[in-house]
Design a protein around this motif. Structure first.
Motif, PDB file in Angstrom:
ATOM      1  N   PRO A  27       0.744  -0.926   0.046  1.00 10.79           N
ATOM      2  CA  PRO A  27      -0.099   0.517   0.414  1.00 10.79           C
ATOM      3  C   PRO A  27       0.842   1.569   0.867  1.00 10.79           C
ATOM      4  CG  PRO A  27       0.320  -0.675   1.776  1.00 10.79           C
ATOM      5  CD  PRO A  27       0.948  -1.824   1.136  1.00 10.79           C
ATOM      6  N   CYS A  28       2.007   1.500  -0.720  1.00 10.92           N
ATOM      7  CA  CYS A  28       2.194   2.654  -0.954  1.00 10.92           C
ATOM      8  C   CYS A  28       1.553   3.303  -1.730  1.00 10.92           C
ATOM      9  CB  CYS A  28       3.868   2.725  -1.539  1.00 10.92           C
ATOM     10  SG  CYS A  28       4.649   3.942  -1.981  1.00 10.92           S
ATOM     11  N   THR A  29       1.331   4.926  -0.830  1.00 15.19           N
ATOM     12  CA  THR A  29       0.931   6.537  -1.098  1.00 15.19           C
ATOM     13  C   THR A  29       1.731   6.723  -2.217  1.00 15.19           C
ATOM     14  OG1 THR A  29       1.134   6.782   0.715  1.00 15.19           O
ATOM     15  CG2 THR A  29      -0.578   5.829   0.972  1.00 15.19           C
ATOM     16  N   ALA A  30       3.396   6.690  -2.388  1.00 15.04           N
ATOM     17  CA  ALA A  30       4.207   7.602  -2.982  1.00 15.04           C
ATOM     18  C   ALA A  30       4.541   9.409  -2.348  1.00 15.04           C
ATOM     19  CB  ALA A  30       3.890   7.877  -3.968  1.00 15.04           C
ATOM     20  N   CYS A  31       4.151   9.064  -1.225  1.00 16.87           N
ATOM     21  CA  CYS A  31       4.294  10.310   0.376  1.00 16.87           C
ATOM     22  C   CYS A  31       6.470  10.477  -0.425  1.00 16.87           C
ATOM     23  CB  CYS A  31       4.010  10.002   1.218  1.00 16.87           C
ATOM     24  SG  CYS A  31       5.114   9.115   2.797  1.00 16.87           S
ATOM     25  N   ARG A  32       7.099   9.945  -0.376  1.00 16.11           N
ATOM     26  CA  ARG A  32       8.460   9.990  -0.700  1.00 16.11           C
ATOM     27  C   ARG A  32       8.967  10.415   0.727  1.00 16.11           C
ATOM     28  NH1 ARG A  32       9.250   9.257  -5.965  1.00 16.11           N
ATOM     29  NH2 ARG A  32      11.176   9.987  -5.040  1.00 16.11           N
ATOM     30  N   TYR A  33       8.358   9.597   2.228  1.00  8.13           N
ATOM     31  CA  TYR A  33       9.132  10.768   2.968  1.00  8.13           C
ATOM     32  C   TYR A  33      10.181   9.852   3.296  1.00  8.13           C
ATOM     33  CZ  TYR A  33       4.656  12.072   4.613  1.00  8.13           C
ATOM     34  OH  TYR A  33       3.497  13.061   5.473  1.00  8.13           O
ATOM     35  N   CYS A  34      10.614   8.447   2.614  1.00 14.62           N
ATOM     36  CA  CYS A  34      11.003   7.307   2.894  1.00 14.62           C
ATOM     37  C   CYS A  34      12.571   8.143   2.066  1.00 14.62           C
ATOM     38  CB  CYS A  34      11.098   5.823   1.842  1.00 14.62           C
ATOM     39  SG  CYS A  34      10.210   5.473   0.940  1.00 14.62           S
ATOM     40  N   VAL A  35      12.788   8.433   0.797  1.00  7.96           N
ATOM     41  CA  VAL A  35      13.604   8.912  -0.378  1.00  7.96           C
ATOM     42  C   VAL A  35      15.196   9.066   0.309  1.00  7.96           C
ATOM     43  CG1 VAL A  35      14.188   9.524  -2.325  1.00  7.96           C
ATOM     44  CG2 VAL A  35      12.306   8.766  -1.808  1.00  7.96           C
ATOM     45  N   LEU A  74      10.362   1.869  -7.241  1.00  6.01           N
ATOM     46  CA  LEU A  74      10.498   0.487  -7.716  1.00  6.01           C
ATOM     47  C   LEU A  74       9.387   0.240  -6.917  1.00  6.01           C
ATOM     48  CD1 LEU A  74      14.429  -0.008  -6.224  1.00  6.01           C
ATOM     49  CD2 LEU A  74      13.239   0.160  -8.593  1.00  6.01           C
ATOM     50  N   LEU A  75       8.492   0.212  -6.002  1.00  4.21           N
ATOM     51  CA  LEU A  75       7.146  -0.405  -5.490  1.00  4.21           C
ATOM     52  C   LEU A  75       6.312  -0.363  -6.024  1.00  4.21           C
ATOM     53  CD1 LEU A  75       7.538   0.734  -1.185  1.00  4.21           C
ATOM     54  CD2 LEU A  75       8.666  -1.419  -2.000  1.00  4.21           C
ATOM     55  N   ALA A  76       5.783   0.560  -7.158  1.00  8.61           N
ATOM     56  CA  ALA A  76       5.341   0.428  -7.830  1.00  8.61           C
ATOM     57  C   ALA A  76       5.657  -0.367  -9.348  1.00  8.61           C
ATOM     58  CB  ALA A  76       4.990   1.694  -8.265  1.00  8.61           C
ATOM     59  N   LYS A  80       7.622  -3.271   3.941  1.00  8.91           N
ATOM     60  CA  LYS A  80       8.529  -3.525   5.099  1.00  8.91           C
ATOM     61  C   LYS A  80       9.940  -4.225   3.508  1.00  8.91           C
ATOM     62  CE  LYS A  80       7.682  -7.143   8.105  1.00  8.91           C
ATOM     63  NZ  LYS A  80       6.436  -5.829   9.315  1.00  8.91           N
ATOM     64  N   ILE A  81      10.064  -2.436   2.960  1.00  4.14           N
ATOM     65  CA  ILE A  81      10.182  -2.313   2.497  1.00  4.14           C
ATOM     66  C   ILE A  81      11.894  -3.048   1.685  1.00  4.14           C
ATOM     67  CG2 ILE A  81      11.581  -0.455   0.910  1.00  4.14           C
ATOM     68  CD1 ILE A  81      10.565   1.476   2.870  1.00  4.14           C
ATOM     69  N   SER A  82      12.323  -3.305   2.642  1.00  5.91           N
ATOM     70  CA  SER A  82      13.858  -4.225   2.342  1.00  5.91           C
ATOM     71  C   SER A  82      13.661  -5.958   2.264  1.00  5.91           C
ATOM     72  CB  SER A  82      14.466  -4.175   3.688  1.00  5.91           C
ATOM     73  OG  SER A  82      13.973  -5.092   4.690  1.00  5.91           O
ATOM     74  N   VAL A 128      10.541   5.708   8.759  1.00  6.44           N
ATOM     75  CA  VAL A 128       9.874   6.559   8.613  1.00  6.44           C
ATOM     76  C   VAL A 128       8.603   5.772   7.207  1.00  6.44           C
ATOM     77  CG1 VAL A 128      12.256   7.999   8.617  1.00  6.44           C
ATOM     78  CG2 VAL A 128      10.668   6.919   6.373  1.00  6.44           C
ATOM     79  N   CYS A 129       7.454   5.196   7.552  1.00  8.41           N
ATOM     80  CA  CYS A 129       7.492   4.735   6.493  1.00  8.41           C
ATOM     81  C   CYS A 129       5.996   4.296   7.353  1.00  8.41           C
ATOM     82  CB  CYS A 129       7.708   3.405   6.501  1.00  8.41           C
ATOM     83  SG  CYS A 129       6.070   3.010   4.632  1.00  8.41           S
ATOM     84  N   PRO A 130       5.075   5.655   6.864  1.00 14.42           N
ATOM     85  CA  PRO A 130       3.222   5.900   7.968  1.00 14.42           C
ATOM     86  C   PRO A 130       3.213   4.254   7.599  1.00 14.42           C
ATOM     87  CG  PRO A 130       3.321   7.170   5.698  1.00 14.42           C
ATOM     88  CD  PRO A 130       5.091   6.919   5.716  1.00 14.42           C
ATOM     89  N   GLN A 131       2.957   3.417   6.125  1.00 11.22           N
ATOM     90  CA  GLN A 131       2.707   2.556   6.009  1.00 11.22           C
ATOM     91  C   GLN A 131       3.097   1.048   6.551  1.00 11.22           C
ATOM     92  OE1 GLN A 131      -0.431   2.793   4.469  1.00 11.22           O
ATOM     93  NE2 GLN A 131      -0.031   5.311   4.374  1.00 11.22           N
ATOM     94  N   GLN A 132       4.276   1.516   6.788  1.00 11.35           N
ATOM     95  CA  GLN A 132       5.053  -0.139   7.887  1.00 11.35           C
ATOM     96  C   GLN A 132       5.238  -0.760   6.477  1.00 11.35           C
ATOM     97  OE1 GLN A 132       2.711  -0.426  11.784  1.00 11.35           O
ATOM     98  NE2 GLN A 132       3.041   1.342  12.304  1.00 11.35           N
TER      99      GLN A 132
HETATM  100  S1  SF4 Z   1       7.879   6.241   3.214  1.00 13.44           S
HETATM  101 FE1  SF4 Z   1       6.309   4.506   2.523  1.00 13.44          FE
HETATM  102  S2  SF4 Z   1       4.490   5.056   1.681  1.00 13.44           S
HETATM  103 FE2  SF4 Z   1       5.703   6.625   1.764  1.00 13.44          FE
HETATM  104  S3  SF4 Z   1       7.227   6.661  -0.544  1.00 13.44           S
HETATM  105 FE3  SF4 Z   1       7.794   5.154   1.218  1.00 13.44          FE
HETATM  106  S4  SF4 Z   1       7.442   3.803   0.940  1.00 13.44           S
HETATM  107 FE4  SF4 Z   1       5.613   4.084   0.029  1.00 13.44          FE
END
Ligand code: SF4
Ligand code: SF4
Length: 377
Positions: free
Chosen positions: A296-304, A316-318, A363-365, A357-361
């Motif tokens: 459920p990535c919302t592309a908020c980009r906090y993680c980048v 990449l998640l898309a 597990k990106i790795s 920092v991902c608000p959707q929690q």
């Molecule tokens: S912080 Fe989480 S929801 Fe936001 S862009 Fe990164 S992976 Fe997606």
């Protein structure tokens, strides 16, 4: 058969795609030409007047088979579409040999419709590069009458389409995109339709059933639709959705047997767009189907900004979502081929900074590791 106006032509709203013709011995390059010819005959009798082939379909044999089959009909009784195979960069400097060869393979002296095939991340620079002169060559063929209408097909992102349109939009007469109710949000198809509207370019649809995925649904999903229109077959919902979008002019379906063809032709006897309740139900259902598999990535980009490898995590998640949903396919590998190696999923070192920092929690790795493994399979 429903017909749509396109300039001074009347096109059957259903076109026959020649990328999934019946084959012999499960060999994609061995077309069962006898059955394919019967299908074309039935399509012709039923009023289908648009046939779509391409250099690469069926290992190069689709053009040959369609050429032989269609040569039995008066040239003015059908519209034929073909495409320049720029999905393979090694073809970029061969347009002067490929185009005449295509006319020969198809046994015609002109194409009614001709497309830049698959404008995407990997080939947009080459398509726009004057060195190859693809646009200039095709424009010249159009002036000379070997191409009646010029357009493009796109599997790339919204931004790639925008770049292409900024360069050539005023010369493009139609655009073929992957469009269906599942990709309306998932693959940004809605925004792509809106972008094309800005250029007043009519939409040609490919993958209306998303490679057959929308031809049959889970029982509980199908039940939601049947409650609204008990008489409608499940694949017809995908076509009714497209009939509800005004700029959709041509819907191409790659049909592999006579039964599918007959069923699709039945659906196109009548224009029955969805009402608001049906549309809402269908799009909610699409959302549920995607969520079952997609992250459920919302592309908020906090993680980048937290990634020491400077990966574009939401992008990449898309692609990961697309790859998981389609259970493979060429779209994600194609898009990744345009990204430097050190920015692909394999470059993730699993540090977990992004996850903190991902608000959707998400597990990106884990997703990056899984994506990398899937790509290497
Ligand atoms: S912080 Fe989480 S929801 Fe936001 S862009 Fe990164 S992976 Fe997606
Ligand atoms: S886990 Fe991977 S994607 Fe996340 S911050 Fe570390 S290197 Fe970047």
């Amino acid at each position: 058969m429903i017909y749509k106006n396109f300039q001074d032509l009347k096109l059957s709203a259903l076109g026959m795609g020649a990328m999934r013709l019946p084959v012999l011995n499960q060999d994609d390059s061995s077309i069962d030409e006898e059955t394919a010819a019967k299908m074309v005959a039935y399509a012709m009798e039923s009023g289908v007047n648009y046939y779509d082939t391409a250099w690469g379909y069926h290992g190069g044999n689709s053009e040959l088979a369609m050429g032989r089959i269609l040569s039995g009909y008066p040239r003015e009784s059908f519209y034929l579409a073909d495409k320049f195979p720029g999905y393979d960069l090694s073809n970029m400097d061969k347009i002067e040999t490929i185009f005449p060869e295509q006319l020969k393979k198809c046994q015609v002296t002109y194409f009614d419709f001709y497309l830049f095939h698959n404008v995407c991340e990997m080939n947009i620079d080459a398509y726009l590069d004057k060195k190859y002169g693809i646009f200039e060559y095709l424009s010249q063929r159009k002036k000379e009458g070997q191409i009646r209408h010029l357009g493009f097909s796109a599997h790339g992102s919204y931004d790639v389409m925008k770049r292409f349109l900024e360069a050539y939009g005023e010369h493009m007469e139609f655009c073929q995109i992957q469009l269906n109710y599942l990709d309306w949000d998932f693959q940004d198809a809605k925004r792509k339709v809106e972008l094309l509207q800005e250029y007043q370019i009519p939409v040609w649809v490919m993958e209306p059933l998303r490679g057959g995925k929308l031809a049959s649904l889970k029982e509980e999903d199908a039940a939601q639709l049947q409650a609204l229109r008990p008489e409608e077959k499940i694949p017809a919902w995908a076509f009714r959705f497209l009939q509800s979008i005004p700029s959709v002019t041509m819907i191409l379906s790659g049909m592999s047997n006579e039964e599918q063809l007959k069923e699709n032709i039945r659906t196109f006897q009548e224009d029955k767009p969805l009402n608001q309740e049906e549309m809402d139900t269908l799009l909610n259902l699409a959302d549920t189907m995607v969520k079952r598999i997609a992250l459920p990535c919302t592309a908020c980009r906090y993680c980048v900004s937290h990634c020491p490898q400077h990966l574009d995590i939401p992008d990449l998640l898309a692609l990961y979502n697309e790859h998981c949903f389609t259970e493979g396919g060429f779209l994600a590998p194609m898009a990744l081929s345009a990204i430097p190696e050190d920015k692909r999923p394999g470059a993730c070192i699993g540090c977990g900074s992004c996850e903190a920092v991902c608000p959707q929690q998400i597990k990106i790795s884990e997703a990056m590791a899984d994506f990398n493994e899937k790509l290497n399979q």
